[in-house]
Design a protein around this motif. Structure first.
Motif, PDB file in Angstrom:
ATOM      1  N   ARG A   1      51.247  12.261  51.750  1.00  0.00           N
ATOM      2  CA  ARG A   1      50.324  11.780  52.775  1.00  0.00           C
ATOM      3  C   ARG A   1      50.712  12.333  54.149  1.00  0.00           C
ATOM      4  O   ARG A   1      49.846  12.693  54.952  1.00  0.00           O
TER       5      ARG A   1
ATOM      6  N   ARG B   1      52.874   4.584  39.653  1.00  0.00           N
ATOM      7  CA  ARG B   1      52.263   3.416  40.290  1.00  0.00           C
ATOM      8  C   ARG B   1      51.189   2.796  39.406  1.00  0.00           C
ATOM      9  O   ARG B   1      51.050   1.571  39.359  1.00  0.00           O
TER      10      ARG B   1
ATOM     11  N   TRP C   1      49.807  10.167  46.128  1.00  0.00           N
ATOM     12  CA  TRP C   1      49.876   8.955  46.944  1.00  0.00           C
ATOM     13  C   TRP C   1      51.251   8.724  47.564  1.00  0.00           C
ATOM     14  O   TRP C   1      51.463   7.698  48.199  1.00  0.00           O
ATOM     15  N   SER C   2      52.174   9.640  47.414  1.00  0.00           N
ATOM     16  CA  SER C   2      53.505   9.417  47.969  1.00  0.00           C
ATOM     17  C   SER C   2      53.474   9.500  49.495  1.00  0.00           C
ATOM     18  O   SER C   2      52.573  10.115  50.100  1.00  0.00           O
ATOM     19  N   HIS C   3      54.478   8.928  50.116  1.00  0.00           N
ATOM     20  CA  HIS C   3      54.587   8.982  51.580  1.00  0.00           C
ATOM     21  C   HIS C   3      54.682  10.424  52.057  1.00  0.00           C
ATOM     22  O   HIS C   3      54.055  10.810  53.050  1.00  0.00           O
TER      23      HIS C   3
ATOM     24  N   ASP D   1      58.002   6.555  42.986  1.00  0.00           N
ATOM     25  CA  ASP D   1      56.711   6.837  43.600  1.00  0.00           C
ATOM     26  C   ASP D   1      55.681   7.246  42.551  1.00  0.00           C
ATOM     27  O   ASP D   1      54.479   7.083  42.767  1.00  0.00           O
TER      28      ASP D   1
ATOM     29  N   TRP E   1      49.846  -4.290  46.172  1.00  0.00           N
ATOM     30  CA  TRP E   1      50.432  -3.133  46.840  1.00  0.00           C
ATOM     31  C   TRP E   1      50.250  -1.859  46.025  1.00  0.00           C
ATOM     32  O   TRP E   1      49.855  -0.816  46.550  1.00  0.00           O
ATOM     33  N   GLN E   2      50.541  -1.944  44.729  1.00  0.00           N
ATOM     34  CA  GLN E   2      50.392  -0.764  43.875  1.00  0.00           C
ATOM     35  C   GLN E   2      48.939  -0.287  43.847  1.00  0.00           C
ATOM     36  O   GLN E   2      48.661   0.913  43.940  1.00  0.00           O
TER      37      GLN E   2
ATOM     38  N   GLN F   1      47.925   1.629  46.877  1.00  0.00           N
ATOM     39  CA  GLN F   1      48.430   3.002  46.954  1.00  0.00           C
ATOM     40  C   GLN F   1      47.564   3.979  46.168  1.00  0.00           C
ATOM     41  O   GLN F   1      47.454   5.153  46.550  1.00  0.00           O
TER      42      GLN F   1
END
Length: 370
Positions: free
Chosen positions: A255, A38, A250-252, A35, A75-76, A79
């Motif tokens: 967030r 990125r 920016w990690s899940h 993660d 995608w990166q 993020q």
């Protein structure tokens, strides 16, 4: 040349795999650690996309790899784009008006083995913050930072020799102070009420959970962050959460933390502001954070100079402004029922992982035992 095709495709497949791997929602450290880089992976993918266009024949296999490379690059970038100046700001600007509604916080992971205390003390004196939070502090560091005490009469000193000690120095009054191991044994956090010069009380939470690393997955880290988020949501009122979260913005998990807590990130729309690793310019990402609720506007956000640690300190100046609440509230997504369910599951998994870890430690033979 076959060897060149093989080399380019292999070098492209590595960042593709490292982009896809974190989509697997697992707490395994060797997954979650990806993660972090990125931006670095995005640069790698961009270089490989150019190399593929220039060096590879656009045969079916080459086209597939090129499309995969471009998709992973997109995608990166998706993020991290929020943490660039291209994105709208989540927190509005304010000016330093010298009012009694101002508060400044300096956060530093000082690196327990660092012995350059003078450099850190000089940085504190240079910026003169209202609060100084220092983590990875043992008894030696508490002694070295004693010169701060006359200027910071309100203190929470909890040194440890396991790299998770915390020292909090405050010029502003603190009340209802609690030091607790929320999830993991000997991994403390600090909670308190901070009184601004105006008399306004602010909920303050200082955290430093464990990072993903060999033999250390992230169940406990995620559980601690989400426990704080739930407490913030329950308590409401002006709030600041700060510390080395050992997670990137920016990690899940981060967030999800923001959605549950409703707190804002002043980095959004301003930049990455990386704080780790201080010694390697090519491998840096933001690990040290300050989140706050919609009642604050941002006066200053700055990554400070090298103080001998593997982290740079970060300085945040805020102005309490209740009028900002309506203007900034839409900047944060509302949590869904699925978010709350995921948070509950993650917290349960964190406690289960801690119980398992404690049971394993208890089962080990004591030193010198038969």
């Amino acid at each position: 040349m076959a060897w060149l095709d093989w080399l380019v495709r292999t070098l492209a497949l590595v960042p593709i795999a490292l982009t896809v791997l974190p989509l697997w929602r697992t707490p395994k450290w060797w997954v979650r650690v990806w993660d972090y880089p990125r931006l670095q992976l995005a640069v790698w993918l961009a270089v490989m996309a150019v190399a593929e266009l220039v060096l590879l024949e656009l045969a079916p296999a080459g086209v597939v790899i090129l499309v995969a490379t471009l998709a992973c690059l997109a995608w990166q970038l998706a993020q991290i784009w929020r943490y660039t100046r291209l994105a709208p700001r989540q927190v509005q600007d304010a000016v330093a008006d010298g009012s009694d509604r101002m508060v400044s916080v300096l956060i530093a992971n000082i690196l327990q083995t660092n012995r350059e205390a003078g450099r850190f003390l000089a940085e504190v004196r240079r910026h003169d913050p209202d609060l100084v939070l220092v983590v990875e502090t043992d008894r030696w560091w508490q002694e070295q930072l004693a010169p701060l005490e006359p200027g910071y009469p309100h203190r929470v000193l909890h040194p440890l020799d396991n790299t998770y000690g915390m020292l909090l120095y405050s010029r502003l009054p603190l009340s209802e102070v609690t030091v607790q191991d929320r999830v993991s044994q000997d991994i403390p956090s600090i909670s308190a009420k901070l009184r601004l010069p105006s008399g306004q009380l602010v909920n303050l939470h200082c955290v430093h959970p464990e990072p993903p690393q060999v033999d250390n997955d992230v169940e406990q880290r995620d559980a601690e962050l989400l426990l704080v988020a739930e407490q913030v949501a329950q308590d409401r009122g002006p709030t600041i959460v700060c510390g080395d979260l050992n997670d990137v913005a920016w990690s899940h998990t981060t967030r999800l933390f923001q959605r549950i807590s409703g707190l804002l990130d002043p980095r959004v729309g301003r930049g990455l502001y990386p704080t780790f690793h201080a010694d390697y310019w090519f491998a840096r990402w933001p690990l040290d954070h300050l989140f706050h609720d919609t009642c604050f506007r941002l006066v200053e956000l700055r990554v400070l100079g090298h103080v001998g640690s593997d982290h740079f300190p970060v300085l945040v100046r805020l102005r309490f402004d209740p009028d900002a609440e309506q203007a900034q509230a839409p900047a944060q997504d509302e949590p869904s029922a699925a978010d709350h369910e995921e948070a509950r599951e993650s917290i349960a998994e964190g406690f289960a992982a801690e119980r398992e870890e404690q049971a394993e430690q208890a089962a080990r033979p004591s030193p010198g035992g038969a």
